[in-house]
Write an enzyme that holds these catalytic residues in place. Structure first.
Site, PDB file in Angstrom:
ATOM      1  N   HIS A  16       0.833  -1.200   0.000  1.00 48.08           N
ATOM      2  CA  HIS A  16       0.000   0.000   0.000  1.00 48.08           C
ATOM      3  C   HIS A  16       0.868   1.251   0.000  1.00 48.08           C
ATOM      4  CE1 HIS A  16      -2.863   2.824   2.232  1.00 48.08           C
ATOM      5  NE2 HIS A  16      -3.547   2.469   1.161  1.00 48.08           N
ATOM      6  N   HIS A  58      -1.592  10.772  -2.089  1.00 50.74           N
ATOM      7  CA  HIS A  58      -2.893  10.355  -1.550  1.00 50.74           C
ATOM      8  C   HIS A  58      -3.785  11.532  -1.199  1.00 50.74           C
ATOM      9  CE1 HIS A  58      -5.692   9.339   1.730  1.00 50.74           C
ATOM     10  NE2 HIS A  58      -5.867   8.222   1.061  1.00 50.74           N
ATOM     11  N   GLU A 129      -5.393   3.847  -7.780  1.00 50.09           N
ATOM     12  CA  GLU A 129      -6.653   4.423  -7.289  1.00 50.09           C
ATOM     13  C   GLU A 129      -6.781   5.878  -7.716  1.00 50.09           C
ATOM     14  OE1 GLU A 129      -8.994   5.695  -3.201  1.00 50.09           O
ATOM     15  OE2 GLU A 129      -7.320   4.283  -3.060  1.00 50.09           O
TER      16      GLU A 129
END
Length: 272
Positions: A16, A58, A129
């Protein structure tokens, strides 16, 4: 070993944002550390800069993971590349020796990450993502598909190439990707908080995988079998606790996404 080829009982381990428990997230050093540990794949988040470059960041803003300020979407790539993206997670003495790894604090673009993965010649599971909401709207997915096409990664899984999955909490964003490039596999993310999909095991047309929040999985472990009965794969994030790793293995999920890839591989049974 790809998800489709998996014959062991252990889930694939995906790092991750790289090995982000050890290194600054979304840096090449974090991803290289993950592969040193034997990770089966990597995950990244992407955002568009003001001048439409996809960068691996992120948060909507840069304050947490850099020495700058402002929203990613309002800053140009050149400005973002001037920032230090690693000192916030420096270990003892590391901040005094930047010359030991000149790339350590550099911003990572999606193109740079994909260059690195393609060069390995391995079938690395690569989860990307897209973050929403954003002022750029559907330009995020349009740009992502363009980048994947540039690397010839938009035509499904092929030997010797990274195996890309596009992920999002937004079904609308995933369907945009599907319309633009229907061979790219998609993952619909579901959080333990906020709105979720109906929990009957079905996913929107064109989406083959669900990505479950591990907190949600703890409360409703039976949901794994529901998605499996509909032919869907099950990914789980972010699995850092050893008890959660055991739960994922026992439930037979396909992929665990973790900040601690070494711990997960050791716990789940070693490299494949």
């Amino acid at each position: 070993m790809t998800v489709e080829q998996q014959t062991t009982t252990r889930p694939l381990v995906v790092a991750h944002r790289g090995a982000s428990a050890e290194e600054a997230e979304h840096t090449l050093r974090a991803y290289r550390k993950a592969f040193d540990h034997g990770a089966d794949g990597v995950e990244c988040d992407v955002r568009l800069t003001a001048d439409h470059h996809l960068v691996c960041v992120h948060d909507r803003r840069v304050e947490r993971t850099s020495n700058g300020s402002g929203a990613v979407s309002t800053l140009e790539l050149a400005r973002l590349e001037q920032l230090d993206w690693a000192s916030w997670k420096s270990g003892p003495g590391e901040s005094e020796q930047p010359e030991s790894d000149p790339e350590r604090g550099h911003l990572l673009t999606l193109r740079r990450l994909l260059d690195t993965l393609v060069d390995t010649g391995d079938e690395v599971l690569t989860l990307i993502e897209t973050k929403h909401p954003t002022r750029h709207g559907d330009d995020v997915e349009k740009t992502l598909v363009q980048v994947l096409r540039f690397f010839d990664l938009d035509r499904g899984d092929r030997p010797g190439r990274p195996h890309v999955r596009v992920m999002s909490f937004s079904a609308r964003a995933l369907l945009r990707v599907h319309r633009l490039s229907p061979e790219i596999p998609l993952v619909h993310l579901i959080s333990a908080r906020g709105r979720t999909l109906p929990l009957d095991g079905e996913l929107p047309k064109g989406i083959g995988t669900v990505g479950l929040d591990v907190a949600f999985l703890r409360r409703k472990p039976s949901v794994v079998e529901k998605y499996r009965r509909h032919g869907h794969q099950v990914f789980v994030w972010t699995v850092d606790d050893e008890a959660d790793m055991d739960l994922c293995r026992d439930l037979g999920v396909d992929v665990v996404i973790t900040n601690r890839p070494k711990t997960a591989i050791d716990r789940l049974g070693g490299t494949l």
